[in-house]
Design a protein around this motif. Structure first.
Motif, PDB file in Angstrom:
ATOM      1  N   GLN A  84      17.012 102.310 -38.335  1.00 17.81           N
ATOM      2  CA  GLN A  84      16.466 101.176 -39.306  1.00 17.81           C
ATOM      3  C   GLN A  84      15.085 101.497 -39.726  1.00 17.81           C
ATOM      4  N   SER A  85      14.418 102.529 -39.232  1.00 17.78           N
ATOM      5  CA  SER A  85      12.963 102.659 -39.625  1.00 17.78           C
ATOM      6  C   SER A  85      12.673 102.971 -41.132  1.00 17.78           C
ATOM      7  N   SER A  86      13.587 103.513 -41.860  1.00 17.70           N
ATOM      8  CA  SER A  86      13.320 103.868 -43.334  1.00 17.70           C
ATOM      9  C   SER A  86      14.327 103.214 -43.924  1.00 17.70           C
ATOM     10  N   LEU A  87      14.970 102.236 -43.722  1.00 15.68           N
ATOM     11  CA  LEU A  87      16.008 101.474 -44.822  1.00 15.68           C
ATOM     12  C   LEU A  87      15.500 100.285 -45.221  1.00 15.68           C
ATOM     13  N   LEU A  88      14.295  99.962 -45.148  1.00 13.84           N
ATOM     14  CA  LEU A  88      13.603  98.875 -45.758  1.00 13.84           C
ATOM     15  C   LEU A  88      14.183  97.659 -46.344  1.00 13.84           C
ATOM     16  N   GLY A  89      14.972  97.144 -45.454  1.00 15.68           N
ATOM     17  CA  GLY A  89      15.679  95.693 -45.851  1.00 15.68           C
ATOM     18  C   GLY A  89      17.026  95.975 -46.305  1.00 15.68           C
ATOM     19  N   THR A  90      17.672  97.195 -46.498  1.00 13.82           N
ATOM     20  CA  THR A  90      19.083  97.315 -47.013  1.00 13.82           C
ATOM     21  C   THR A  90      20.039  96.727 -46.247  1.00 13.82           C
ATOM     22  N   THR A  91      19.883  96.834 -45.006  1.00 14.57           N
ATOM     23  CA  THR A  91      20.781  96.402 -44.059  1.00 14.57           C
ATOM     24  C   THR A  91      20.896  94.969 -44.110  1.00 14.57           C
ATOM     25  N   GLU A  92      19.697  94.147 -43.969  1.00 11.73           N
ATOM     26  CA  GLU A  92      19.600  92.774 -44.171  1.00 11.73           C
ATOM     27  C   GLU A  92      20.120  92.109 -45.447  1.00 11.73           C
ATOM     28  N   PHE A  93      19.808  92.830 -46.415  1.00 10.01           N
ATOM     29  CA  PHE A  93      20.463  92.477 -47.797  1.00 10.01           C
ATOM     30  C   PHE A  93      22.108  92.627 -47.760  1.00 10.01           C
ATOM     31  N   ALA A  94      22.523  93.544 -47.261  1.00 12.57           N
ATOM     32  CA  ALA A  94      23.972  93.737 -47.330  1.00 12.57           C
ATOM     33  C   ALA A  94      24.557  92.484 -46.343  1.00 12.57           C
ATOM     34  N   LEU A  95      23.950  92.366 -45.451  1.00 15.72           N
ATOM     35  CA  LEU A  95      24.556  91.089 -44.492  1.00 15.72           C
ATOM     36  C   LEU A  95      24.095  89.695 -45.356  1.00 15.72           C
ATOM     37  N   GLY A  96      23.226  89.548 -46.096  1.00 16.13           N
ATOM     38  CA  GLY A  96      22.769  88.599 -46.702  1.00 16.13           C
ATOM     39  C   GLY A  96      23.907  88.300 -47.814  1.00 16.13           C
ATOM     40  N   GLN A  97      24.269  89.420 -48.416  1.00 11.25           N
ATOM     41  CA  GLN A  97      25.291  89.189 -49.455  1.00 11.25           C
ATOM     42  C   GLN A  97      26.667  88.862 -48.859  1.00 11.25           C
ATOM     43  N   VAL A  98      26.958  89.233 -47.788  1.00 12.72           N
ATOM     44  CA  VAL A  98      28.318  89.137 -47.161  1.00 12.72           C
ATOM     45  C   VAL A  98      28.121  87.411 -46.627  1.00 12.72           C
ATOM     46  N   TYR A  99      26.988  87.116 -45.986  1.00 10.97           N
ATOM     47  CA  TYR A  99      27.013  85.699 -45.719  1.00 10.97           C
ATOM     48  C   TYR A  99      27.101  84.646 -46.965  1.00 10.97           C
ATOM     49  N   TYR A 100      26.252  85.238 -48.067  1.00 11.47           N
ATOM     50  CA  TYR A 100      26.603  84.320 -49.000  1.00 11.47           C
ATOM     51  C   TYR A 100      27.836  83.981 -49.680  1.00 11.47           C
ATOM     52  N   GLU A 101      28.569  85.169 -49.413  1.00 11.28           N
ATOM     53  CA  GLU A 101      30.092  85.246 -50.324  1.00 11.28           C
ATOM     54  C   GLU A 101      31.084  84.132 -49.117  1.00 11.28           C
ATOM     55  N   MET A 102      30.541  84.312 -47.953  1.00 15.86           N
ATOM     56  CA  MET A 102      31.077  83.433 -46.704  1.00 15.86           C
ATOM     57  C   MET A 102      30.804  81.945 -46.833  1.00 15.86           C
ATOM     58  N   GLU A 103      29.705  81.761 -47.873  1.00 18.29           N
ATOM     59  CA  GLU A 103      28.942  80.425 -47.977  1.00 18.29           C
ATOM     60  C   GLU A 103      28.331  79.930 -46.605  1.00 18.29           C
ATOM     61  N   ARG A 104      27.686  80.959 -45.935  1.00 16.40           N
ATOM     62  CA  ARG A 104      27.089  80.658 -44.929  1.00 16.40           C
ATOM     63  C   ARG A 104      25.371  80.622 -45.582  1.00 16.40           C
ATOM     64  N   MET A 105      25.048  79.623 -46.244  1.00 18.99           N
ATOM     65  CA  MET A 105      24.044  79.772 -47.008  1.00 18.99           C
ATOM     66  C   MET A 105      22.714  79.968 -45.947  1.00 18.99           C
ATOM     67  N   ASP A 106      22.376  79.325 -44.962  1.00 20.90           N
ATOM     68  CA  ASP A 106      21.241  79.220 -44.093  1.00 20.90           C
ATOM     69  C   ASP A 106      21.204  80.754 -43.757  1.00 20.90           C
ATOM     70  N   GLU A 107      22.117  81.166 -43.198  1.00 24.06           N
ATOM     71  CA  GLU A 107      22.207  82.779 -42.533  1.00 24.06           C
ATOM     72  C   GLU A 107      21.901  83.684 -43.637  1.00 24.06           C
ATOM     73  N   ALA A 108      22.657  83.538 -44.801  1.00 26.12           N
ATOM     74  CA  ALA A 108      22.323  84.374 -46.011  1.00 26.12           C
ATOM     75  C   ALA A 108      20.804  84.372 -46.429  1.00 26.12           C
ATOM     76  N   LYS A 109      20.476  83.301 -46.407  1.00 24.55           N
ATOM     77  CA  LYS A 109      18.770  82.801 -46.641  1.00 24.55           C
ATOM     78  C   LYS A 109      17.964  83.570 -45.613  1.00 24.55           C
ATOM     79  N   GLU A 110      18.104  83.501 -44.678  1.00 28.69           N
ATOM     80  CA  GLU A 110      17.558  84.357 -43.338  1.00 28.69           C
ATOM     81  C   GLU A 110      17.687  85.849 -43.741  1.00 28.69           C
TER      82      GLU A 110
END
Length: 137
Positions: A84-110
Protein backbone atom coordinates in the motif's frame (compact mmCIF):
# COMPACT_ATOMS: atom_id res chain seq x y z
CA UNK A 1 7.66 -6.89 -10.30
CA UNK A 2 6.86 -7.32 -13.98
CA UNK A 3 4.86 -10.18 -15.42
CA UNK A 4 6.81 -12.79 -17.40
CA UNK A 5 6.85 -11.88 -21.11
CA UNK A 6 4.61 -14.74 -22.25
CA UNK A 7 1.99 -13.91 -19.60
CA UNK A 8 2.19 -10.19 -20.40
CA UNK A 9 1.49 -10.97 -24.07
CA UNK A 10 -1.57 -13.04 -23.18
CA UNK A 11 -2.69 -10.37 -20.71
CA UNK A 12 -2.40 -7.66 -23.38
CA UNK A 13 -4.36 -9.79 -25.84
CA UNK A 14 -7.17 -10.28 -23.33
CA UNK A 15 -7.39 -6.57 -22.71
CA UNK A 16 -7.72 -5.75 -26.38
CA UNK A 17 -10.79 -7.99 -26.32
CA UNK A 18 -11.90 -6.40 -23.05
CA UNK A 19 -11.92 -2.92 -24.65
CA UNK A 20 -14.30 -4.17 -27.34
CA UNK A 21 -16.72 -5.60 -24.76
CA UNK A 22 -16.47 -2.52 -22.53
CA UNK A 23 -17.32 -0.16 -25.39
CA UNK A 24 -20.30 -2.41 -26.23
CA UNK A 25 -21.50 -2.24 -22.61
CA UNK A 26 -20.99 -5.98 -22.06
CA UNK A 27 -19.65 -5.63 -18.55
CA UNK A 28 -20.26 -9.25 -17.55
CA UNK A 29 -17.91 -10.31 -20.37
CA UNK A 30 -15.37 -7.79 -19.09
CA UNK A 31 -15.60 -9.37 -15.64
CA UNK A 32 -14.95 -12.80 -17.18
CA UNK A 33 -11.89 -11.43 -18.99
CA UNK A 34 -10.57 -9.75 -15.84
CA UNK A 35 -10.97 -12.96 -13.87
CA UNK A 36 -9.29 -14.96 -16.63
CA UNK A 37 -6.40 -12.48 -16.69
CA UNK A 38 -6.06 -12.69 -12.89
CA UNK A 39 -5.82 -16.48 -13.14
CA UNK A 40 -2.76 -16.05 -15.40
CA UNK A 41 -0.73 -14.29 -12.71
CA UNK A 42 1.98 -16.42 -11.14
CA UNK A 43 2.18 -16.71 -7.37
CA UNK A 44 2.57 -14.65 -5.33
CA UNK A 45 -0.01 -12.73 -7.38
CA UNK A 46 0.05 -9.65 -5.16
CA UNK A 47 3.68 -8.95 -6.04
CA UNK A 48 2.58 -7.66 -9.46
CA UNK A 49 1.48 -4.25 -8.29
CA UNK A 50 1.17 -2.39 -11.59
CA UNK A 51 -0.92 -4.84 -13.59
CA UNK A 52 -2.48 -6.74 -10.70
CA UNK A 53 -3.74 -3.77 -8.73
CA UNK A 54 -5.31 -2.15 -11.79
CA UNK A 55 -6.91 -5.46 -12.71
CA UNK A 56 -8.53 -5.89 -9.31
CA UNK A 57 -9.62 -2.24 -9.28
CA UNK A 58 -11.33 -3.02 -12.57
CA UNK A 59 -13.10 -5.97 -10.98
CA UNK A 60 -14.36 -3.74 -8.15
CA UNK A 61 -15.64 -1.17 -10.66
CA UNK A 62 -17.20 -3.65 -13.08
CA UNK A 63 -18.95 -5.65 -10.38
CA UNK A 64 -20.39 -2.44 -8.92
CA UNK A 65 -21.53 -1.46 -12.40
CA UNK A 66 -23.53 -4.66 -12.85
CA UNK A 67 -24.86 -4.68 -9.28
CA UNK A 68 -22.74 -7.55 -7.94
CA UNK A 69 -21.92 -5.75 -4.74
CA UNK A 70 -20.72 -8.78 -2.76
CA UNK A 71 -18.29 -9.69 -5.54
CA UNK A 72 -17.14 -6.10 -5.62
CA UNK A 73 -16.47 -6.19 -1.89
CA UNK A 74 -14.47 -9.42 -2.29
CA UNK A 75 -12.19 -7.79 -4.85
CA UNK A 76 -11.93 -4.51 -2.92
CA UNK A 77 -10.71 -6.40 0.16
CA UNK A 78 -8.07 -8.14 -1.94
CA UNK A 79 -6.62 -4.75 -2.92
CA UNK A 80 -5.24 -4.60 0.64
CA UNK A 81 -2.99 -7.58 -0.15
CA UNK A 82 -0.84 -5.37 -2.38
CA UNK A 83 1.92 -3.16 -0.96
CA UNK A 84 0.00 0.00 0.00
CA UNK A 85 2.98 2.35 0.30
CA UNK A 86 2.49 4.04 -3.07
CA UNK A 87 -1.29 3.75 -3.46
CA UNK A 88 -2.30 6.89 -1.55
CA UNK A 89 -5.85 6.03 -0.61
CA UNK A 90 -7.04 4.19 -3.70
CA UNK A 91 -7.73 1.01 -1.76
CA UNK A 92 -9.73 2.81 0.91
CA UNK A 93 -11.64 4.71 -1.77
CA UNK A 94 -12.59 1.49 -3.55
CA UNK A 95 -13.82 -0.10 -0.33
CA UNK A 96 -15.62 3.12 0.58
CA UNK A 97 -17.46 3.00 -2.76
CA UNK A 98 -18.49 -0.58 -2.09
CA UNK A 99 -19.71 0.20 1.42
CA UNK A 100 -21.64 3.17 0.04
CA UNK A 101 -23.46 0.90 -2.41
CA UNK A 102 -24.12 -1.58 0.41
CA UNK A 103 -25.65 1.32 2.37
CA UNK A 104 -23.13 0.79 5.15
CA UNK A 105 -22.66 4.53 5.44
CA UNK A 106 -20.59 4.67 8.63
CA UNK A 107 -18.03 2.26 7.18
CA UNK A 108 -18.14 4.05 3.81
CA UNK A 109 -17.49 7.37 5.50
CA UNK A 110 -14.60 5.93 7.49
CA UNK A 111 -12.91 4.50 4.38
CA UNK A 112 -13.53 7.63 2.33
CA UNK A 113 -12.09 9.80 5.10
CA UNK A 114 -8.89 7.73 5.06
CA UNK A 115 -8.79 8.02 1.26
CA UNK A 116 -9.20 11.78 1.54
CA UNK A 117 -6.37 12.05 4.03
CA UNK A 118 -3.95 9.77 2.13
CA UNK A 119 -4.66 11.31 -1.28
CA UNK A 120 -4.99 14.88 -0.02
CA UNK A 121 -8.32 14.93 -1.84
CA UNK A 122 -6.99 14.02 -5.28
CA UNK A 123 -8.77 10.67 -5.33
CA UNK A 124 -12.14 12.46 -5.40
CA UNK A 125 -11.41 14.38 -8.60
CA UNK A 126 -13.68 13.26 -11.45
CA UNK A 127 -15.60 10.94 -9.11
CA UNK A 128 -19.27 11.02 -8.24
CA UNK A 129 -19.80 13.92 -5.79
CA UNK A 130 -21.99 11.72 -3.59
CA UNK A 131 -18.82 10.49 -1.87
CA UNK A 132 -17.75 14.01 -0.89
CA UNK A 133 -21.30 14.75 0.21
CA UNK A 134 -21.17 11.78 2.56
CA UNK A 135 -17.90 13.04 4.05
CA UNK A 136 -19.44 16.45 4.63
CA UNK A 137 -22.34 15.01 6.66
Amino acid sequence: MELPIEIQAEFDSLFELNEHYFEAGKYDKCIEIHEQAWSLFPHPKYDYLEEGYALLQGLVYLNLKVGKIMESEKWARQLYLFDQSSLLGTTEFALGQVYYEMERMDEAKEQLAIAMLKSEGRIFENEDPKYLTLLAE
